[in-house]
Write a protein that holds these residues in place. Sequence first.
Motif, PDB file in Angstrom:
ATOM      1  N   GLN A  47     -16.681  28.992  87.740  1.00 46.28           N
ATOM      2  CA  GLN A  47     -18.027  29.551  87.867  1.00 46.28           C
ATOM      3  C   GLN A  47     -18.779  29.450  86.537  1.00 46.28           C
ATOM      4  OE1 GLN A  47     -19.705  30.796  90.709  1.00 46.28           O
ATOM      5  NE2 GLN A  47     -21.356  30.524  89.243  1.00 46.28           N
ATOM      6  N   ALA A  48     -18.071  29.662  85.443  1.00 47.26           N
ATOM      7  CA  ALA A  48     -18.696  29.552  84.122  1.00 47.26           C
ATOM      8  C   ALA A  48     -19.172  28.125  83.882  1.00 47.26           C
ATOM      9  CB  ALA A  48     -17.713  29.976  83.034  1.00 47.26           C
ATOM     10  N   TYR A  49     -18.352  27.141  84.234  1.00 44.60           N
ATOM     11  CA  TYR A  49     -18.766  25.746  84.068  1.00 44.60           C
ATOM     12  C   TYR A  49     -19.952  25.405  84.974  1.00 44.60           C
ATOM     13  CZ  TYR A  49     -15.066  24.161  80.930  1.00 44.60           C
ATOM     14  OH  TYR A  49     -14.268  23.958  79.829  1.00 44.60           O
ATOM     15  N   ARG A  50     -19.941  25.945  86.208  1.00 44.05           N
ATOM     16  CA  ARG A  50     -21.085  25.717  87.103  1.00 44.05           C
ATOM     17  C   ARG A  50     -22.357  26.325  86.518  1.00 44.05           C
ATOM     18  NH1 ARG A  50     -17.380  26.423  91.288  1.00 44.05           N
ATOM     19  NH2 ARG A  50     -17.828  28.627  91.472  1.00 44.05           N
ATOM     20  N   ASP A  51     -22.226  27.528  85.955  1.00 41.80           N
ATOM     21  CA  ASP A  51     -23.390  28.176  85.341  1.00 41.80           C
ATOM     22  C   ASP A  51     -23.933  27.353  84.170  1.00 41.80           C
ATOM     23  OD1 ASP A  51     -23.221  30.209  87.159  1.00 41.80           O
ATOM     24  OD2 ASP A  51     -22.431  31.700  85.758  1.00 41.80           O
ATOM     25  N   ILE A  52     -23.046  26.826  83.335  1.00 39.49           N
ATOM     26  CA  ILE A  52     -23.474  26.014  82.187  1.00 39.49           C
ATOM     27  C   ILE A  52     -24.181  24.760  82.670  1.00 39.49           C
ATOM     28  CG2 ILE A  52     -22.652  24.631  80.232  1.00 39.49           C
ATOM     29  CD1 ILE A  52     -20.353  26.739  79.969  1.00 39.49           C
ATOM     30  N   SER A  53     -23.598  24.109  83.664  1.00 42.45           N
ATOM     31  CA  SER A  53     -24.193  22.891  84.223  1.00 42.45           C
ATOM     32  C   SER A  53     -25.563  23.187  84.830  1.00 42.45           C
ATOM     33  CB  SER A  53     -23.261  22.305  85.281  1.00 42.45           C
ATOM     34  OG  SER A  53     -23.882  21.248  85.952  1.00 42.45           O
ATOM     35  N   ASN A  54     -25.656  24.251  85.624  1.00 44.03           N
ATOM     36  CA  ASN A  54     -26.926  24.618  86.256  1.00 44.03           C
ATOM     37  C   ASN A  54     -27.975  24.983  85.215  1.00 44.03           C
ATOM     38  OD1 ASN A  54     -25.905  24.194  88.803  1.00 44.03           O
ATOM     39  ND2 ASN A  54     -25.430  26.345  89.168  1.00 44.03           N
ATOM     40  N   MET A  55     -27.560  25.707  84.183  1.00 43.02           N
ATOM     41  CA  MET A  55     -28.503  26.116  83.143  1.00 43.02           C
ATOM     42  C   MET A  55     -29.075  24.886  82.431  1.00 43.02           C
ATOM     43  SD  MET A  55     -28.895  26.867  79.626  1.00 43.02           S
ATOM     44  CE  MET A  55     -27.232  26.572  79.141  1.00 43.02           C
ATOM     45  N   LYS A  56     -28.237  23.859  82.220  1.00 41.07           N
ATOM     46  CA  LYS A  56     -28.707  22.642  81.560  1.00 41.07           C
ATOM     47  C   LYS A  56     -29.631  21.835  82.462  1.00 41.07           C
ATOM     48  CE  LYS A  56     -24.963  22.205  78.253  1.00 41.07           C
ATOM     49  NZ  LYS A  56     -23.849  21.387  77.763  1.00 41.07           N
ATOM     50  N   GLU A 105     -27.918  36.817  92.978  1.00 41.10           N
ATOM     51  CA  GLU A 105     -28.807  35.863  92.307  1.00 41.10           C
ATOM     52  C   GLU A 105     -29.352  36.435  90.998  1.00 41.10           C
ATOM     53  OE1 GLU A 105     -30.600  33.222  95.993  1.00 41.10           O
ATOM     54  OE2 GLU A 105     -31.507  35.166  95.566  1.00 41.10           O
ATOM     55  N   LYS A 106     -29.589  37.753  90.966  1.00 42.33           N
ATOM     56  CA  LYS A 106     -30.052  38.377  89.713  1.00 42.33           C
ATOM     57  C   LYS A 106     -28.972  38.281  88.638  1.00 42.33           C
ATOM     58  CE  LYS A 106     -33.520  41.583  91.473  1.00 42.33           C
ATOM     59  NZ  LYS A 106     -33.925  42.975  91.655  1.00 42.33           N
ATOM     60  N   HIS A 107     -27.716  38.517  89.023  1.00 43.68           N
ATOM     61  CA  HIS A 107     -26.608  38.385  88.071  1.00 43.68           C
ATOM     62  C   HIS A 107     -26.481  36.936  87.584  1.00 43.68           C
ATOM     63  CE1 HIS A 107     -25.086  42.462  88.220  1.00 43.68           C
ATOM     64  NE2 HIS A 107     -25.172  42.448  89.546  1.00 43.68           N
ATOM     65  N   GLN A 108     -26.684  36.018  88.516  1.00 46.49           N
ATOM     66  CA  GLN A 108     -26.630  34.598  88.171  1.00 46.49           C
ATOM     67  C   GLN A 108     -27.728  34.266  87.161  1.00 46.49           C
ATOM     68  OE1 GLN A 108     -26.702  32.314  91.766  1.00 46.49           O
ATOM     69  NE2 GLN A 108     -26.242  30.395  90.746  1.00 46.49           N
ATOM     70  N   LEU A 109     -28.934  34.772  87.382  1.00 49.04           N
ATOM     71  CA  LEU A 109     -30.052  34.542  86.466  1.00 49.04           C
ATOM     72  C   LEU A 109     -29.748  35.128  85.088  1.00 49.04           C
ATOM     73  CD1 LEU A 109     -32.965  33.505  86.086  1.00 49.04           C
ATOM     74  CD2 LEU A 109     -33.761  35.739  86.880  1.00 49.04           C
ATOM     75  N   LEU A 110     -29.145  36.299  85.060  1.00 49.99           N
ATOM     76  CA  LEU A 110     -28.771  36.911  83.780  1.00 49.99           C
ATOM     77  C   LEU A 110     -27.745  36.056  83.033  1.00 49.99           C
ATOM     78  CD1 LEU A 110     -28.585  40.690  84.782  1.00 49.99           C
ATOM     79  CD2 LEU A 110     -30.303  39.580  83.333  1.00 49.99           C
ATOM     80  N   ARG A 111     -26.805  35.465  83.764  1.00 44.41           N
ATOM     81  CA  ARG A 111     -25.817  34.588  83.125  1.00 44.41           C
ATOM     82  C   ARG A 111     -26.490  33.344  82.542  1.00 44.41           C
ATOM     83  NH1 ARG A 111     -22.821  35.523  88.017  1.00 44.41           N
ATOM     84  NH2 ARG A 111     -22.990  33.301  88.534  1.00 44.41           N
ATOM     85  N   TYR A 112     -27.447  32.772  83.296  1.00 45.80           N
ATOM     86  CA  TYR A 112     -28.174  31.600  82.789  1.00 45.80           C
ATOM     87  C   TYR A 112     -28.932  31.965  81.515  1.00 45.80           C
ATOM     88  CZ  TYR A 112     -27.440  29.419  87.388  1.00 45.80           C
ATOM     89  OH  TYR A 112     -26.894  28.889  88.522  1.00 45.80           O
ATOM     90  N   ARG A 113     -29.566  33.126  81.503  1.00 46.90           N
ATOM     91  CA  ARG A 113     -30.310  33.563  80.314  1.00 46.90           C
ATOM     92  C   ARG A 113     -29.376  33.777  79.132  1.00 46.90           C
ATOM     93  NH1 ARG A 113     -34.628  38.035  82.618  1.00 46.90           N
ATOM     94  NH2 ARG A 113     -35.926  36.579  83.784  1.00 46.90           N
ATOM     95  N   PHE A 114     -28.218  34.368  79.401  1.00 47.42           N
ATOM     96  CA  PHE A 114     -27.225  34.620  78.355  1.00 47.42           C
ATOM     97  C   PHE A 114     -26.786  33.294  77.723  1.00 47.42           C
ATOM     98  CE2 PHE A 114     -22.692  35.121  77.183  1.00 47.42           C
ATOM     99  CZ  PHE A 114     -22.808  36.137  76.245  1.00 47.42           C
TER     100      PHE A 114
END
Length: 199
Positions: free
Chosen positions: A67-76, A28-37
């Motif tokens: 996973q990258a697309y999921r991260d972009i969607s979640n971040m938005k 989850e910490k790595h996921q949070l870092l990706r969202y911040r990035f």
Amino acid sequence: MSRKANLDKFHDLMFSDIHEIVGLTEIEKHQLLRYRFAFTLLLETPSLEDTKLRDMLMSEYGISQSQAYRDISNMKIILPNIRNAGKEWIRYVVNEELKKAIADATTNGKLKERILAISALAKYNKLDQDEAEELPWDELIPTPIEPTNDPSVLGITKLENEDELIQKLLAKYKGEIEIEDIPFEDISDDNREQEDIFQ
């Protein structure tokens, strides 16, 4: 944990110091870092396409394309204002280009082009429209509604011989309306299992 609850958790921690965060797994910490990035990249370059952002996430963090697309969607979803960043950037570019057109037309003494550019700038910023008055939402009081079965509230007047008509209709249909019981069969457990297979 549901997706919404999970994203709410990330929303609350989006700008917290990563070293002070407790209660997150390493994943989850790595996921949070990706969202911040992703968020930082979109703030720096609002016109950045999702495909380029996807590629940057994949190369930076070694994640899959999905996973990258999921991260972009979640971040938005976590930071919905980022969706407006691209629109605001386009608005800024259009305004700046129109200002340059006005300056160029003024420098070159082209009155017609200058007027057209000024007109376009005014229309784009909706200066040709009256500003809508702000509604006093705190002063608006909803109309109290009381349920009623009285048709006169709709302007329907009562018939003079209404009671007489009701009695005639009751007399006319009194013997004709019958409710007939329909026989039924109880389904055994064997039949029920077969029905479940087909559903």
